[in-house]
Design an enzyme around this catalytic site. Structure first.
Site: not given
Ligand code: F6R
Length: 242
Positions: A141, A136, A67, A134
């Site tokens: 989301e 995701h 992403d 959450n």
């Molecule tokens: C990042 C992504 C997100 C993160 C998630 C957890 O490329 O796709 O899904 O993996 O938000 O983020 P962290 O690792 O910073 O807790």
């Protein structure tokens, strides 16, 4: 689903980097799906060390990132492009033409279609994931359809609050992103999800024990034949949503 409990982030990084090393060594043209955020940082550190110790060669590796924030220039210090260069790409011998990242600027709708076509013709051997508090995965989301492919999404307030630690203020956190869809993630032959800390415990509990539901996008992984969850004790508590 295989669950591996580790003691700390460094142990998780060493463990996951070793799996990536095997995937790279086992294929003439390894294709990796990569994530950003805090969770994979230690993994990238260990991959860079392996490269520096001549244990690993990225010459034939192809990558696709999950992403990118919408409206953020690749040179912005919080772009995921910048993150990947900083933590991995600039430090190993990967061919820049083999690096693929969704673009958050220009005609994003068209670019996301093109990215999706590339994903559909170049299946990942291994996808690395983090998980949002959450539930995701990538930026899919809650409410995202399981069939969804690459798309532009409006970020949940919870996600923006969680990620505001990387910005000066909540207002600076982009409101939208371009993301691989859940269908793209499920297309990978193997998936490893890394999570640490109590803030992930609710999402991990839903993933492991909850019903499969679009309200918790990560639960789609229950249907994948080869998923490994690498978590610490804090993320493994059966926490209630707070
Ligand atoms: C990042 C992504 C997100 C993160 C998630 C957890 O490329 O796709 O899904 O993996 O938000 O983020 P962290 O690792 O910073 O807790």
């Amino acid at each position: 689903m295989k669950v591996t409990i580790i003691n700390n982030q460094d142990e998780a990084g060493a463990y996951v980097a070793n799996i990536i090393k095997d995937v790279i060594k086992d294929s003439k043209r390894p294709v990796l799906g990569l994530a950003t955020g805090s969770s994979p940082v230690s993994t990238y550190k260990h991959l860079v060390e392996m490269y520096q110790n001549n244990e690993l060669d990225f010459k034939d590796v192809t990558t696709y990132n999950l992403d990118e924030y919408y409206g953020i220039d690749p040179n912005h210090s919080q772009s995921y492009y910048y993150f990947m260069n900083q933590h991995l790409f600039s430090q190993v011998n990967i061919d820049p033409s083999n690096i693929h990242m969704p673009s958050g600027i220009g005609d994003v709708a068209l670019k996301s279609q093109e990215y999706n076509q590339q994903l559909n013709t170049d299946k990942r051997d291994l996808q690395i994931l983090g998980i949002g508090s959450n539930g995701h995965i990538a930026f899919n989301e809650p409410g995202t359809l399981f069939e969804q492919e690459t798309h532009v999404i409006t970020l949940d307030l919870k996600t923006r609050e969680d990620n505001s630690r990387f910005f000066n203020t909540l207002d600076e956190v982009p409101t939208q992103a371009i993301t691989m869809g859940l269908a793209n993630i499920m297309d990978s032959k193997k998936i490893i999800l890394i999570a640490s800390g109590e803030s992930k415990a609710w999402a991990i509990n839903q993933l492991l024990n909850g019903p499969k539901s679009i309200d918790v996008p990560a639960t789609i992984l229950q249907d994948h034949p080869d998923v490994e969850i690498v978590i610490d004790q804090q993320a493994n508590k059966k926490a209630q949503w707070k």
